[in-house]
Design a protein around this motif. Structure first.
Motif, PDB file in Angstrom:
ATOM      1  N   THR A  44       0.835  -1.187   0.000  1.00 45.80           N
ATOM      2  CA  THR A  44       0.000   0.000   0.000  1.00 45.80           C
ATOM      3  C   THR A  44       0.871   1.238   0.000  1.00 45.80           C
ATOM      4  OG1 THR A  44      -0.138  -0.099   2.421  1.00 45.80           O
ATOM      5  CG2 THR A  44      -1.930  -1.111   1.175  1.00 45.80           C
ATOM      6  N   ILE A  45       0.489   2.205  -0.802  1.00 44.98           N
ATOM      7  CA  ILE A  45       1.129   3.520  -0.822  1.00 44.98           C
ATOM      8  C   ILE A  45       0.012   4.532  -0.657  1.00 44.98           C
ATOM      9  CG2 ILE A  45       2.519   5.170  -2.117  1.00 44.98           C
ATOM     10  CD1 ILE A  45       3.807   2.885  -3.587  1.00 44.98           C
ATOM     11  N   GLY A  46      -0.037   5.170   0.518  1.00 49.99           N
ATOM     12  CA  GLY A  46      -1.161   6.038   0.810  1.00 49.99           C
ATOM     13  C   GLY A  46      -2.437   5.232   0.906  1.00 49.99           C
TER      14      GLY A  46
ATOM     15  N   MET B  21       2.670   6.615 -11.266  1.00 54.42           N
ATOM     16  CA  MET B  21       2.311   7.736 -10.404  1.00 54.42           C
ATOM     17  C   MET B  21       2.279   7.273  -8.953  1.00 54.42           C
ATOM     18  SD  MET B  21      -0.659   9.919 -12.371  1.00 54.42           S
ATOM     19  CE  MET B  21      -1.805   8.552 -12.367  1.00 54.42           C
ATOM     20  N   ILE B  22       2.625   8.161  -8.056  1.00 49.86           N
ATOM     21  CA  ILE B  22       2.572   7.879  -6.624  1.00 49.86           C
ATOM     22  C   ILE B  22       1.661   8.931  -5.989  1.00 49.86           C
ATOM     23  CG2 ILE B  22       3.865   7.698  -4.470  1.00 49.86           C
ATOM     24  CD1 ILE B  22       6.304   6.961  -6.103  1.00 49.86           C
ATOM     25  N   PRO B  23       0.598   8.511  -5.314  1.00 46.96           N
ATOM     26  CA  PRO B  23      -0.296   9.489  -4.688  1.00 46.96           C
ATOM     27  C   PRO B  23       0.404  10.222  -3.545  1.00 46.96           C
ATOM     28  CG  PRO B  23      -0.882   7.273  -4.015  1.00 46.96           C
ATOM     29  CD  PRO B  23       0.156   7.119  -5.087  1.00 46.96           C
ATOM     30  N   PRO B  24      -0.096  11.395  -3.177  1.00 45.15           N
ATOM     31  CA  PRO B  24       0.561  12.192  -2.125  1.00 45.15           C
ATOM     32  C   PRO B  24       0.526  11.501  -0.767  1.00 45.15           C
ATOM     33  CG  PRO B  24      -0.991  13.518  -3.391  1.00 45.15           C
ATOM     34  CD  PRO B  24      -1.225  12.096  -3.775  1.00 45.15           C
TER      35      PRO B  24
ATOM     36  N   VAL C 262       5.642  16.645   2.210  1.00 42.27           N
ATOM     37  CA  VAL C 262       4.811  15.947   1.233  1.00 42.27           C
ATOM     38  C   VAL C 262       5.681  15.122   0.300  1.00 42.27           C
ATOM     39  CG1 VAL C 262       3.146  16.220  -0.639  1.00 42.27           C
ATOM     40  CG2 VAL C 262       3.060  17.748   1.334  1.00 42.27           C
ATOM     41  N   GLN C 263       5.226  13.880   0.023  1.00 47.34           N
ATOM     42  CA  GLN C 263       5.858  13.019  -0.973  1.00 47.34           C
ATOM     43  C   GLN C 263       4.829  12.659  -2.029  1.00 47.34           C
ATOM     44  OE1 GLN C 263       7.855   9.630   0.825  1.00 47.34           O
ATOM     45  NE2 GLN C 263       8.076  10.729   2.758  1.00 47.34           N
ATOM     46  N   GLY C 264       5.285  12.309  -3.223  1.00 43.31           N
ATOM     47  CA  GLY C 264       4.385  11.895  -4.285  1.00 43.31           C
ATOM     48  C   GLY C 264       4.947  12.233  -5.647  1.00 43.31           C
TER      49      GLY C 264
ATOM     50  N   GLY D 290      -4.133  11.267  -6.551  1.00 41.76           N
ATOM     51  CA  GLY D 290      -4.983  11.292  -5.371  1.00 41.76           C
ATOM     52  C   GLY D 290      -4.757  12.501  -4.498  1.00 41.76           C
ATOM     53  N   THR D 291      -5.306  12.438  -3.291  1.00 39.74           N
ATOM     54  CA  THR D 291      -5.257  13.539  -2.321  1.00 39.74           C
ATOM     55  C   THR D 291      -5.004  12.974  -0.932  1.00 39.74           C
ATOM     56  OG1 THR D 291      -6.796  14.884  -3.618  1.00 39.74           O
ATOM     57  CG2 THR D 291      -6.553  15.458  -1.303  1.00 39.74           C
ATOM     58  N   ASP D 292      -4.228  13.708  -0.131  1.00 42.29           N
ATOM     59  CA  ASP D 292      -4.014  13.328   1.265  1.00 42.29           C
ATOM     60  C   ASP D 292      -4.137  14.582   2.121  1.00 42.29           C
ATOM     61  OD1 ASP D 292      -3.555  11.777   3.463  1.00 42.29           O
ATOM     62  OD2 ASP D 292      -1.371  11.791   3.283  1.00 42.29           O
ATOM     63  N   ILE D 293      -4.786  14.442   3.280  1.00 41.11           N
ATOM     64  CA  ILE D 293      -5.008  15.571   4.186  1.00 41.11           C
ATOM     65  C   ILE D 293      -4.594  15.160   5.594  1.00 41.11           C
ATOM     66  CG2 ILE D 293      -6.706  17.158   5.171  1.00 41.11           C
ATOM     67  CD1 ILE D 293      -8.397  16.796   2.700  1.00 41.11           C
TER      68      ILE D 293
END
Length: 638
Positions: free
Chosen positions: A299-301, A355-358, A381-383, A431-434
């Motif tokens: 899993t990544i994010g 692609m790698i999500p954030p 932040v990474q991605g 994608g999005t990460d918060i």
């Protein structure tokens, strides 16, 4: 002389008449005796015939209950339009429940006759709240409509009617978005002071004091993260004399997905990213459920990556998003394409953009002393591609001394009103990460020997995996002063305890469990996602193909593993019959208690015997060919 009374009224049959020397009962088997026509007659037996006919119309009349208006909160008794049927010992009641800013409010309902008589006939300390009763249908719409009557107040403080204490508020109920900061005010009238408390969930929970100034008109700032009540209590000479409640309902968005179920076909050795990008507020937490080969997944994010696809990795993959307002799932169906079917097209295998999500890394809390010249909060932040970073708050407003510079949040000359929850949001095409940070600005006070109050800090696991059928205990360890009150919220239930046990776990236990810790210095919450894992079915001993003579008895075995224990079923498809009804008709058979062994009797047609194994984590099957022979010649029917 003889006293005669009906003693039983079974289905309007008056044959049961007994001679007694005491008075008749007033009620028998749900019928009111009016008053059962007790007669004093001569001993001549012909009088009994006349008496039976008389009591037929007087003894068997069904009880008619009083109908009263029923409303919990109306401006005037005549505004009530709903009614209810009361008990035989009830009267209709109208009661003034409160008065806010000169506006009287009333409750209409049924009430005990004994209590009505006791209250209306009592004498003692009186205030201008009305309570009155009556005993005819819907008569309570006319009570308390002009001037209020008097009732008892449980206190020894002398209060004149013109000095009646009461509390008013800006709103009796508030609906707000999750995490929004609110200012709550209570206005005391004819009281010495007003104290404020909160209760999480319902009015049956524990009361928690809210720090305010000792004033008849206190106010407080709260950031509700679950439904609650604010309780305002007015005091005279340190005795509580009046109270009112403010109901706060927290709203948000249940998680949802923009895409529905998807079917993806993968070749041998191919990699694939399964995207899980739920929407919702507050930001959902994600869990995945998939087959047993966890070593081939990563899993990544929020996303799940399938590495080196093979035939055993085919199946259903479920992404579930959780937040305080519910859980929602979406599915991927992964199909396997074997090399034999793609030899001619190996060079044309599709490629997937990398692609790698954030992934956002942000501290959960920052404590700043009041007046500090500058404080910097970094959002790491990474991605890939490089995500775009934005900052936000619940009300989308920033104080003038707060500066945003790319991934950095800078607070200049911190003041107590800069305390807030700030969001760092990272977005790219994958994608999005918060993540959120709670900034607390401590008020500068003179040195004192008193211990400072510290808001709660929670230590808990974010994800807990438990095997199907096993047990686990969720722990919510919170520090702070005074000692925080702990509340668990899960599956629309509230538990006031530090630990939450889960016994004999099933898929119903999957989901988000929210722990809230509160003391008079603040409120903190942490979420734990429970993921119930198990094993998909796997057939260890499949049924074997056989060649038999017509009419023979033959046993077949199908053994399987899985957690929970899978269910085994059998089906039979004849080679000879072509209709859908006949082709799946089972021959005469006997199965074992667990379904793993079947004995076929009187087999006549050749066909396929299929064993199907199922549990909540998947379904597999195996089959055996049954060929019937006659005089050494292979046949497919009789």
């Amino acid at each position: 002389m003889i006293v005669i009374c009906i003693s039983k009224c079974e289905q309007y049959n008056l044959r049961s008449v007994e001679l007694i020397t005491s008075s008749c009962p007033t009620e028998i088997e749900g019928f009111t005796l009016l008053p059962c026509l007790i007669h004093v007659v001569d001993k001549e037996i012909n009088m009994l015939v006349w008496l039976k006919l008389t009591v037929l119309f007087s003894c068997l009349l069904p009880t008619k209950s009083l109908e009263c208006l029923h409303c919990e909160d109306v401006i005037h008794p005549s505004d009530c339009s709903t009614s209810t049927t009361c008990g035989v010992d009830d009267m209709c009641m109208t009661q003034e429940i409160r008065s806010i800013g000169g506006e009287r409010r009333f409750k209409l309902s049924c009430h005990s006759k004994r209590q009505c008589n006791a209250i209306m006939g009592s004498a003692g300390l009186s205030v201008t709240f009305c309570m009155d009763c009556c005993d005819s249908n819907k008569c309570n719409n006319q009570l308390c409509s002009s001037a209020p009557t008097t009732t008892m107040l449980p206190t020894t403080t002398t209060i004149k009617p013109t000095q009646r204490p009461y509390i008013s508020t800006d709103h009796s109920s508030i609906t707000t978005r999750w995490g929004t900061r609110l200012e709550i005010s209570c206005y005391g009238h004819n009281v010495d002071l007003v104290q404020m408390q909160m209760q999480i969930g319902s009015l049956h929970g524990k009361k928690i004091a809210i720090p305010t100034t000792k004033s008849p008109t206190p106010h407080a700032y709260i950031t509700p993260q679950s439904d609650m009540y604010i309780i305002c209590t007015g005091y005279i000479q340190l005795k509580a004399v009046t109270t009112t409640n403010i109901q706060i309902t927290v709203t948000g968005d249940k998680p949802y997905f923009a895409h529905a179920r998807q079917v993806i076909s993968l070749h041998e050795g191919e990699d694939q990213a399964l995207l899980c990008s739920p929407q919702g507020f507050p930001s959902p937490v994600v869990t995945w459920h998939y087959a047993r080969l966890a070593g081939h997944m990563s899993t990544i994010g929020h996303n799940l990556h399938i590495n080196q696809m093979n035939s055993e990795m085919a199946g259903k993959y479920t992404c579930t998003a959780h937040n305080y307002f519910g859980s929602t799932s979406t599915e991927y169906i992964i199909q396997y394409i074997s090399p034999e079917t793609t030899v001619a097209s190996v060079t044309t295998l599709p490629t997937t953009a990398f692609m790698i999500p954030p992934i956002v890394t942000l501290q959960q809390k920052l404590i700043i002393p009041e007046g500090k010249p500058s404080s910097v909060v970094a959002c790491q932040v990474q991605g890939f591609p490089t995500p775009t970073v934005t900052w936000d708050t619940f009300d989308h407003k920033f104080p003038s001394n707060v500066q945003i510079h790319g991934p950095y949040l800078i607070i200049h000359n911190a003041g107590v009103y800069d305390s807030n929850i700030y969001f760092c949001k990272a977005t790219n095409p994958a994608g999005t990460d918060i993540k959120v940070i709670h900034v607390i600005v401590n008020h500068t006070v003179k040195p004192t020997t008193l211990r400072p109050h510290i808001s709660p800090v929670i230590s808990s696991r974010q994800i807990v995996e438990v095997r199907f059928g096993s047990s686990v205990t969720l722990n919510c360890n919170a520090t702070g002063y005074p000692e925080p009150q702990i509340t668990w919220h899960a599956h629309h239930k509230t538990i006031h305890h530090k630990t939450l046990p889960i016994s004999n776990a099933t898929l119903d236990n999957n989901g988000l469990y929210l722990c809230i810790a509160i003391n008079d210095a603040g409120q903190t919450q942490a979420s734990t996602v429970v993921s119930v894992t198990g094993d998909a079915p796997h057939i260890t001993v499949p049924p074997s193909s056989v060649v038999k003579h017509a009419g023979d008895v033959q046993s077949f075995l199908c053994e399987a593993t899985g957690n929970p224990q899978p269910n085994i079923t059998w089906s039979y498809t004849s080679y000879l019959h072509t209709s859908s009804r006949d082709s799946h008709t089972m021959p005469s058979h006997v199965t074992s208690s667990d379904g793993g062994r079947i004995q076929l009797t009187h087999i006549h047609d050749s066909g396929i015997l299929k064993c199907t194994v199922t549990n909540p984590y998947g379904t597999v099957s195996a089959h055996a060919n049954i060929l019937m022979s006659d005089r050494n010649d292979l046949v497919v029917g009789r």
